[in-house]
Scaffold this active site. Structure first.
Site, PDB file in Angstrom:
ATOM      1  N   CYS A 114      62.777  18.779  91.196  1.00 58.90           N
ATOM      2  CA  CYS A 114      63.886  19.710  91.081  1.00 58.90           C
ATOM      3  C   CYS A 114      65.115  19.077  90.439  1.00 58.90           C
ATOM      4  CB  CYS A 114      64.257  20.266  92.447  1.00 58.90           C
ATOM      5  SG  CYS A 114      63.686  21.952  92.653  1.00 58.90           S
ATOM      6  N   GLY A 115      65.193  17.766  90.473  1.00 60.52           N
ATOM      7  CA  GLY A 115      66.421  17.127  90.017  1.00 60.52           C
ATOM      8  C   GLY A 115      66.514  16.863  88.534  1.00 60.52           C
TER       9      GLY A 115
END
Lengths: 279, 279
Positions: A114-115
């Site tokens: 997600c980052g």
């Protein structure tokens, strides 16, 4: 085989007047790239120098670094409507890359945590670039730099006809044009230049300069680095991520190169001081 | 959250002089689009109006045609280096599209027969466009058309700061600007405008005009058509395939719109005669 320009009828409006006339347009056609027979990607490009385009694309993607890693390039003969060859499908034979498409998709979605962020994207590219650009000893004078846009523009044959193509030019440190390519896509024009260099046995392009029309994006900076080019110059603005990637790699990034002026965003030591020019 | 512009140091060269100064650059960051939790694509864009961008992209790909087909858009919270949200991953919830990624890849490689050509590409798009653009009754005067570039340029806040962004603007038939979006990628700017319209419940955009900076490519023409827009105008040249697709769909394609003149490549009947302007 498709042509680089095509004629279309147009209605020309000028103030209150209206007239019919023909117009030359930059051709755009799909190109499918296959590796060892497997379809990898379809993208739009201006026909011409297609083998260069595919070769340069493979260099940018890290799939090919030298001529020995590219056994063959051929147009896939086959089933166009009229039974002829559309010259829009090219198969590249890579001796050590049977599974290349899967690899490429992994690269594309490399940061599926997600980052995902610019920082991680830069790190991913940094680990793939096979050249140490910081060691490149290129030096260029401001005057040589200032002269590149006119040389690029003067060599743009298709732009003159259509008013609509991007260009990429490879120059020596003293401003001699080695190769110019045009395309509706700026990234394609760069791929065509790098692919030409690969096929001429000139990679990596240490000590050379790449000049592009328009802006300098992250993608173009990546392509320059993968080819070993230490200086990328653009007529217009770079993006933030292009500057950050250039900084990380030790590549000199020049923007707004026009009217005898320029902005140097990274590794400005490669641009000689005026004093050194005279001495 | 990432900003639309970022500051970087630059060495400014002007003739023989050299000085250090800060410069504002257009931000560029990766954006990963997920559908129902599955990663679909990663591309570069200028942060800002990200939900519009994703919504417009889904319209262009034929995955979403109305608000009822897009349940939710959200930033995927998660594992950036510092543990925060990078705001670079967006998950779209599509109620009827569990298998969207595979569908998209099929579209992308739709013509994997050897005969891939512009003709087939146009045919593939034609079957996907859910609107009959030939029935659109839009009429526009040359003077209204001539006025669009200045309105687009005047509204470009970020371009003024950075000198480096593409823009897309949606206009009414009498030249009123409804929505303007900027991005390092012209296709992203168009996606952001179309996505805005979707989220405002305004699709399809019958009777409206889309104006873009730079050139008109096949891809931009496709995006306009998928949103139901009957007229696409560009400051610079169109490609041959953009003209061919517009011709096939009955979309009015205008190029070289600048200095009170323009070229109309297709469906010129939507541009009123000067006589009609006065009457």
């Amino acid at each position: 085989m498709a042509r680089v320009t095509e004629r279309r009828r147009t209605v020309r409006l000028q103030g209150p007047s209206r007239s019919a006339r023909p117009d030359s347009l930059a051709a755009e056609e799909p190109l499918e790239i296959r590796i060892n027979g497997t379809a990898l990607t379809v993208s739009m490009r201006t026909p011409g120098h297609d083998f260069d385009l595919v070769a340069g694309f493979l260099v940018a993607e890290g799939l090919v670094a030298g001529l020995d890693q590219l056994t063959a390039l051929r147009y896939c003969a086959g089933a166009a409507d009229e039974g002829g060859n559309s010259y829009n499908v090219i198969d590249a034979t890579l001796p050590h890359r049977a599974a290349a498409p899967a690899t490429l998709h992994r690269n594309l979605l490399t940061s599926s945590a997600c980052g995902i962020c610019g920082r991680e994207t830069i790190e991913a590219i940094r680990t793939r670039v096979p050249h140490d650009l910081t060691a490149d000893r290129l030096r260029i004078t401001p005057d040589t730099l200032y002269g590149l846009p006119d040389k690029l523009r003067a060599a743009q044959a298709v732009f003159d006809a259509t008013g609509g193509l991007h260009a990429a030019g490879l120059f020596t440190a003293d401003g001699r044009l080695l190769c110019l390519r045009e395309d509706v896509g700026r990234h394609n024009a760069v791929d065509k230049v790098v692919g030409w260099a690969l096929r001429e046995g000139l990679l990596p392009l240490h000590g050379q300069v790449l000049m592009v029309s328009g802006r300098a994006s992250f993608e173009l900076t990546q392509k320059a680095a993968m080819a070993g080019i230490p200086l990328l110059a653009a007529v217009s603005a770079p993006s933030s991520l292009a500057v950050d990637l250039a900084e990380e790699l030790g590549l000199t990034l020049v923007g707004f190169l026009r009217n005898h002026s320029a902005n140097v965003y990274t590794s400005a030591e490669r641009i000689l001081e005026p004093a050194a020019q005279q001495g």
